[in-house]
Design a protein around this motif. Sequence first.
Motif, mmCIF file in Angstrom:
data_model
loop_
_atom_site.group_PDB
_atom_site.id
_atom_site.type_symbol
_atom_site.label_atom_id
_atom_site.label_comp_id
_atom_site.label_asym_id
_atom_site.label_seq_id
_atom_site.Cartn_x
_atom_site.Cartn_y
_atom_site.Cartn_z
ATOM 1 N N PRO A 99 79.138 37.719 41.863
ATOM 2 C CA PRO A 99 77.763 37.552 41.378
ATOM 3 C C PRO A 99 77.256 38.773 40.614
ATOM 4 O O PRO A 99 76.487 38.645 39.664
ATOM 5 N N GLU A 100 77.721 39.958 41.005
ATOM 6 C CA GLU A 100 77.248 41.193 40.362
ATOM 7 C C GLU A 100 77.634 41.254 38.889
ATOM 8 O O GLU A 100 76.888 41.793 38.071
ATOM 9 N N ILE A 101 78.800 40.723 38.526
ATOM 10 C CA ILE A 101 79.178 40.814 37.115
ATOM 11 C C ILE A 101 78.419 39.791 36.279
ATOM 12 O O ILE A 101 78.132 40.048 35.113
ATOM 13 N N LEU A 102 78.085 38.658 36.867
ATOM 14 C CA LEU A 102 77.257 37.691 36.146
ATOM 15 C C LEU A 102 75.881 38.297 35.880
ATOM 16 O O LEU A 102 75.336 38.175 34.777
ATOM 17 N N GLU A 103 75.368 38.983 36.885
ATOM 18 C CA GLU A 103 74.065 39.632 36.765
ATOM 19 C C GLU A 103 74.117 40.785 35.751
ATOM 20 O O GLU A 103 73.228 40.933 34.917
ATOM 21 N N ALA A 104 75.165 41.586 35.805
ATOM 22 C CA ALA A 104 75.310 42.699 34.862
ATOM 23 C C ALA A 104 75.405 42.176 33.431
ATOM 24 O O ALA A 104 74.786 42.737 32.512
ATOM 25 N N ASN A 105 76.152 41.122 33.219
ATOM 26 C CA ASN A 105 76.293 40.526 31.894
ATOM 27 C C ASN A 105 74.933 40.087 31.358
ATOM 28 O O ASN A 105 74.614 40.304 30.184
#
Length: 146
Positions: A99-105
């Motif tokens: 989930p963190e990389i979706l949010e970072a993107n």
Amino acid sequence: MLLEDERAHECAIRNAYADRLSSLRRDERLIGVEPTFEGTSLRADMKTVDSSNTLRIWEFKIWADHRSLGQVLTYLAMERKNSPGRKVRAVLAAFEFAPEILEANEILNLGIEMVPIPPKLRLAGFVPAVEVPAAEMPIIPAIPET
């Protein structure tokens, strides 16, 4: 050994995706798998082009995390450096995304396409849909060579 196995699984999944590209992404055509970047030893998983002449640099993962994000961003930079004036996009394809990389993107407006790999391609890389304890795995009989 685990990393080598995971890489082999990811390559098998990538190859299955590439073989089905015309049905999965009708507007794109395959340029190649494992393209290299001039002046480096880096290799992306796949390169495609769409009808508007946009290049896409792909990275395939079973599970995409922060390392995957760094990897695909590096490939994007190398391709943009080697293709000045051309529109280039990064694609991170995975069965699951942290989930963190979706949010970072989203928050950083990175513009990376996060593409879910169709579940039916799990078998291409011998990746079970759910984790199966080793004790419950079927025993594969040894077949003697002739």
